[in-house]
Design a protein around this motif. Structure first.
Motif, short mmCIF file in Angstrom:
data_model
loop_
_atom_site.label_atom_id
_atom_site.label_comp_id
_atom_site.label_asym_id
_atom_site.label_seq_id
_atom_site.Cartn_x
_atom_site.Cartn_y
_atom_site.Cartn_z
N PRO A 188 0.81 -1.23 0.00
CA PRO A 188 0.00 0.00 0.00
C PRO A 188 0.84 1.28 0.00
CG PRO A 188 -0.11 -1.08 2.14
CD PRO A 188 0.56 -2.04 1.21
N TYR A 189 2.03 1.23 0.60
CA TYR A 189 2.89 2.41 0.57
C TYR A 189 3.39 2.70 -0.84
CZ TYR A 189 2.88 1.85 5.64
OH TYR A 189 2.49 1.73 6.94
N LEU A 190 3.74 1.63 -1.56
CA LEU A 190 4.12 1.82 -2.96
C LEU A 190 2.94 2.38 -3.76
CD1 LEU A 190 6.22 -1.39 -3.75
CD2 LEU A 190 7.03 0.97 -3.66
N GLY A 191 1.73 1.88 -3.46
CA GLY A 191 0.55 2.39 -4.15
C GLY A 191 0.34 3.87 -3.92
N CYS A 192 0.57 4.31 -2.69
CA CYS A 192 0.44 5.75 -2.39
C CYS A 192 1.46 6.56 -3.19
CB CYS A 192 0.64 5.99 -0.90
SG CYS A 192 -0.70 5.39 0.13
N CYS A 193 2.69 6.05 -3.26
CA CYS A 193 3.73 6.76 -4.02
C CYS A 193 3.39 6.81 -5.51
CB CYS A 193 5.08 6.08 -3.82
SG CYS A 193 5.72 6.19 -2.14
N VAL A 194 2.89 5.70 -6.05
CA VAL A 194 2.51 5.66 -7.46
C VAL A 194 1.41 6.68 -7.74
CG1 VAL A 194 1.41 4.25 -9.24
CG2 VAL A 194 3.26 3.30 -7.86
N LEU A 195 0.41 6.73 -6.88
CA LEU A 195 -0.68 7.68 -7.07
C LEU A 195 -0.17 9.11 -7.00
CD1 LEU A 195 -3.70 8.30 -7.39
CD2 LEU A 195 -3.88 8.23 -4.90
N ALA A 196 0.66 9.42 -6.00
CA ALA A 196 1.16 10.78 -5.85
C ALA A 196 1.98 11.22 -7.07
CB ALA A 196 2.01 10.88 -4.58
N LEU A 197 2.87 10.35 -7.52
CA LEU A 197 3.70 10.69 -8.69
C LEU A 197 2.85 10.78 -9.95
CD1 LEU A 197 6.82 8.45 -7.95
CD2 LEU A 197 6.62 10.93 -7.68
N ALA A 198 1.84 9.90 -10.07
CA ALA A 198 0.97 9.95 -11.24
C ALA A 198 0.19 11.26 -11.29
CB ALA A 198 0.01 8.76 -11.23
N LEU A 199 -0.18 11.80 -10.15
CA LEU A 199 -0.89 13.09 -10.11
C LEU A 199 0.04 14.26 -10.38
CD1 LEU A 199 -3.21 12.49 -7.01
CD2 LEU A 199 -3.89 12.57 -9.40
N ILE A 200 1.32 14.09 -10.02
CA ILE A 200 2.29 15.18 -10.26
C ILE A 200 2.53 15.38 -11.76
CG2 ILE A 200 4.76 15.75 -10.05
CD1 ILE A 200 4.65 14.60 -7.22
N GLN A 201 2.51 14.28 -12.53
CA GLN A 201 2.82 14.37 -13.95
C GLN A 201 1.92 15.33 -14.73
OE1 GLN A 201 5.83 13.57 -14.49
NE2 GLN A 201 5.73 11.77 -15.82
N PRO A 202 0.58 15.21 -14.66
CA PRO A 202 -0.25 16.15 -15.41
C PRO A 202 -0.14 17.58 -14.88
CG PRO A 202 -1.62 14.72 -14.06
CD PRO A 202 -0.24 14.16 -14.02
N ILE A 203 0.08 17.72 -13.58
CA ILE A 203 0.26 19.08 -13.03
C ILE A 203 1.53 19.70 -13.59
CG2 ILE A 203 0.66 20.39 -10.92
CD1 ILE A 203 -1.02 18.30 -9.44
N MET A 204 2.59 18.90 -13.63
CA MET A 204 3.86 19.37 -14.19
C MET A 204 3.69 19.72 -15.67
SD MET A 204 7.48 17.29 -14.36
CE MET A 204 7.22 16.69 -12.69
N ALA A 205 2.94 18.90 -16.41
CA ALA A 205 2.74 19.14 -17.84
C ALA A 205 1.93 20.40 -18.09
CB ALA A 205 2.05 17.93 -18.47
#
Length: 627
Positions: free
Chosen positions: A486-503
Motif C-alpha cells: 500500500p505504501y508503494l501504491g500511495c507513491c505511485v498515485l502521488a507521482l501519477a498526479l504530479i505528472q499532469p500538473i507538471m505538464a
C-alpha cells in the motif's frame, strides 16, 4: 482470527484459547477470576511467539470465557493457596456484593466475571462491577457488556483484591465465583470454585469442594475410520469445495465442507470439514459476506490430536467464547497431511446464545485455514473462501461455489494491472520513441504522438485513482497487514498526479528552461513506472488476493523482460538513427524512403508490444477471475 500471547498465559488470547465454556455438570453464570503472571524473564519469554502480543496491562477481553492457561505443563492438583469470599450469601437485584480474592502468596494479574450458577452452558456475564482500587484494577467489556469484568492494570504483585459486584435487575437465582490462579508460568491452579450467592427466598445451593473444577465435554471425540469423500454432494448433502470438484479422499489440498440434515424432521445437522493439516481449518456461518458477527466452528491440530470447538467472531479479531457446547458425535482424523473433523449440532440449541445461530436459516459460508502451535491458532494467511450465495443449511442438497477474492479487491487488482501493464507502459513508450513519427499528421490540432500519449496517460491516472480507492471502500481503513504494497501504491498515485500538473505548467518548446521540464517529466514517469511494477510483484502475493504462485510471478517476470527488450531495441534504433542523421555522407541517398521504412517497422514493433502486453495482462486477469 489474529492471535495473541498473554504475558501470564502464552496464547491465552489466541483463538484457540478464547473462551472455553464449561461443560458437564450444571453449574454457573459464575464470577470467574483469572490470574495471570507477567513472565517477562528471559527464561519464560521464549514461550511467547513472534507476532503475538502480551497483556501485562490486563486488557484480556479476548480471554473472557477462557479459564485454562495453555502452558506446556499440567495444572496443579494440590490445594490452591488462593480463595474467594463474599460479604454475604444472599442478595437482591440492584444490591452491591463485595468480592474478595486473597491468598498466602502473591499473584500478578486477574480477570473477574459473574455468571449464572444454574446454567453452566452459558458464557454470558451477569451484572457489573465497581472498583475500589482503580490504580491496580480496571473494568473490561465481556460479552458486549461494559464493566462486566475486572482485571489487573500492570504486573505489580498483589495478595488481595477487593471489588464490588452489582446485581442486575434481571439477576439469576444463583451466582457463583470461580478462579484460575497463576503463581508463575509452571505453577497454576485451574478453575477453583468460589462461593455461591443466591437471591432471597431461594434455597441455598449445596456447597462445593474447593478443588479445581474439571471441564468434561459432553461427548468424547473419536477417530474417523476413513477419509471424507465428495461422493453424494448435491444428492444427499450440500458441499462447498475448493478447488471446485475436488475430492478430499484423493486430494490433500482440497478444502471441503459438507452439511447433511439428519432425520425427516431435520432436528440436527452433521458437518464434515477437511483441509491441509498445517494447523487448523475452520468454517463460519455469516449473515453477510464480511467477516464479523459470525458463528465459527474450528478443527485445530494439537500435537497428534484434533480439538473441535465452536466460537463466535465479533469482528476481525480472535474468536470468542470457545465451547464444545451443543456439539455431539465428534470425530476427527489426522493423517497424510490432511486434517478432518465431523460433528453434529442441533438446528436450534437449548438456551441459545447470541453467538450460536439457528441452522434453519440462510447464511454465507466461510472456510479459513492457517498455522497452529500447541493448539493455539494464528491468523489465517489467505483470504477465506466465501460462498457465492447464501445457503439454507437445512435446505435441499446442492454443490456450492465460492471465491477467495472479494469482488472489490479483484477490481482493484484488475484496474491497476490495466493501468500500468497496458495504457501506462504503452503511453510511456510512445512519448520516449515515437515523437518523430507521423510528423505531418495531427489529431485535434496536436501531433498524433502527443495526443495518443496524453490520452493514454490521462486514462492511466484515472484508473490509478479508481483502483487506489477500492481497497478503502472494502476495508474502511488503512490495512495494517499488507506490508510495503500500500505504501508503494500511495507513491505511485502521488507521482501519477504530479505528472499532469507538471505538464500543465511546462515551458514552451523554444524556452531555455524546456530541458528542465523534459528531464523532470521523464524522471518522474520512469520512477512511477518502476514503483508500479514493484507494487504488482508485491500485490500478487497479498493474502487478501493471493494469486497462484509461482505462475503469476513468472508472468510478471515475462512482462518485465518483454517490455525491457522492446525498450532496448527502440533505444538502439534511436541511437542509430541519430548517428545516421548526423553523418554528412549518408550511405542511403534516399532519406525519405529510409524514413518511411523506419516508420513502418516501428509501427509493427509498437503493435507487437501492445499485443504482448495485452497477452500478459489477460493471463493475470484470468488468474484473478479464478480465485
Amino acid at each position: 482470527m489474529e492471535i495473541g500471547c498473554t504475558t501470564a498465559i502464552c496464547g491465552l488470547s489466541s483463538a484457540k484459547t478464547s473462551n472455553h465454556k464449561l461443560d458437564g455438570a450444571k453449574v454457573c453464570k459464575t464470577c470467574y477470576i483469572l490470574l495471570y503472571k507477567d513472565h517477562r524473564s528471559e527464561g519464560d519469554m521464549h514461550h511467547c511467539h513472534a507476532g503475538k502480543g502480551c497483556y501485562s496491562n490486563g486488557k484480556v477481553t479476548s480471554a473472557c470465557g477462557s479459564m485454562k492457561p495453555h502452558h506446556d505443563v499440567p495444572a496443579q492438583t494440590s490445594p490452591s493457596p488462593y480463595h474467594l469470599q463474599t460479604n454475604t450469601t444472599k442478595f437482591r437485584p440492584g444490591e452491591h456484593v463485595q468480592v474478595i480474592l486473597s491468598g498466602t502468596s502473591y499473584f500478578e494479574g486477574f480477570l473477574l466475571q459473574a455468571r449464572d450458577a444454574t446454567n453452566l452452558g452459558s458464557t454470558s456475564t451477569v451484572g457489573t462491577f465497581t472498583l475500589t482500587d482503580p490504580a491496580r484494577t480496571q473494568l473490561l467489556t465481556c460479552n458486549h457488556k461494559q464493566g462486566s469484568a475486572v482485571s489487573h492494570t500492570s504486573d505489580a504483585r498483589q495478595t488481595r483484591v477487593v471489588v464490588t459486584w452489582i446485581a442486575p435487575h434481571n439477576a439469576p437465582r444463583e451466582v457463583q465465583f470461580f478462579v484460575t490462579v497463576v503463581t508463575h508460568y509452571r505453577v497454576f491452579w485451574v478453575r477453583q470454585p468460589g462461593p455461591i450467592i443466591s437471591q432471597h427466598g431461594v434455597t441455598p445451593h449445596p456447597p462445593q469442594s474447593t478443588t479445581a473444577l474439571t471441564t468434561t465435554p459432553k461427548t468424547t471425540a473419536s477417530i474417523l475410520p476413513g477419509p471424507f469423500t465428495s461422493e453424494g454432494c448435491g444428492q444427499w448433502k450440500s458441499c462447498l469445495l475448493d478447488p471446485p470438484d475436488c475430492n478430499p479422499q484423493e486430494d490433500p489440498l482440497c478444502f471441503f465442507l459438507s452439511m447433511t440434515p439428519e432425520g425427516s424432521e431435520k432436528m440436527s445437522v452433521t458437518f464434515e470439514l477437511s483441509g491441509p493439516a498445517e494447523g487448523y481449518v475452520a468454517f463460519a456461518l455469516s449473515r453477510d459476506s464480511w467477516m464479523g458477527n459470525d458463528d465459527v466452528y474450528m478443527c485445530v491440530k494439537d500435537g497428534n490430536k484434533v480439538s473441535v470447538d465452536a466460537a463466535f467472531v465479533s469482528g476481525r479479531t480472535d474468536p470468542e467464547d470457545l465451547s464444545k457446547s451443543g456439539l455431539s458425535l465428534v470425530s476427527w482424523r489426522l493423517v497424510d497431511g490432511v486434517i478432518q473433523c465431523m460433528f453434529s449440532r442441533p438446528v436450534s440449541l437449548t438456551n441459545q446464545e447470541p453467538g450460536r445461530f439457528d441452522l434453519d436459516q440462510e447464511y454465507f459460508l466461510f472456510i479459513a485455514n492457517g498455522h497452529a502451535e500447541n493448539g493455539e491458532i494464528w491468523k489465517h494467511h489467505r483470504q477465506p473462501l466465501i460462498s457465492t450465495f447464501r445457503k439454507h443449511i437445512t435446505g435441499p442438497p446442492e454443490v456450492l461455489t465460492g471465491s477467495r477474492g472479494p469482488i472489490i479487491l479483484k477490481l482493484h487488482g484488475a484496474v491497476m494491472l490495466l493501468a500500468w501493464m497496458l495504457t501506462g507502459s504503452v503511453g510511456a513508450v510512445i512519448a520516449s520513441f515515437y515523437k518523430s513519427d507521423w510528423p505531418n499528421q495531427t489529431l485535434l490540432g496536436q501531433k498524433v504522438w502527443f495526443q495518443v500519449h496524453r490520452g493514454l496517460m490521462m486514462v492511466t491516472v484515472s484508473l490509478t485513482i479508481l483502483a487506489f480507492c477500492l481497497p478503502f471502500f472494502y476495508r474502511g481503513h488503512w490495512s495494517k497487514h499488507a506490508g510495503v504494497h500500500p505504501y508503494l501504491g500511495c507513491c505511485v498515485l502521488a507521482l501519477a498526479l504530479i505528472q499532469p500538473i507538471m505538464a500543465a505548467f511546462r515551458p514552451s518548446p523554444d524556452s531555455d528552461r524546456r530541458f528542465i521540464f523534459s528531464w523532470a517529466h521523464w524522471a518522474v514517469g520512469s520512477v512511477t513506472e518502476i514503483m508500479a511494477v514493484a507494487a504488482m510483484f508485491l500485490g500478487v502475493r497479498q493474502p487478501s488476493l493471493l494469486l497462484p504462485p509461482p505462475w503469476t510471478t513468472h508472468v510478471l517476470i515475462g512482462y518485465v523482460t518483454w517490455l525491457a527488450s522492446f525498450r532496448t531495441v527502440l533505444l538502439i534504433h534511436k541511437y542509430l538513427k541519430t548517428s545516421v542523421s548526423d553523418d554528412k555522407h549518408p550511405i542511403l541517398s534516399d532519406q525519405s524512403q529510409f524514413g518511411r521504412w523506419t516508420s513502418l517497422i516501428k509501427s509493427f514493433i509498437l503493435a507487437a508490444l501492445i499485443l504482448g502486453n495485452f497477452g500478459f495482462l489477460v493471463a493475470l486477469l484470468s488468474s484473478i477471475a479464478q480465485i
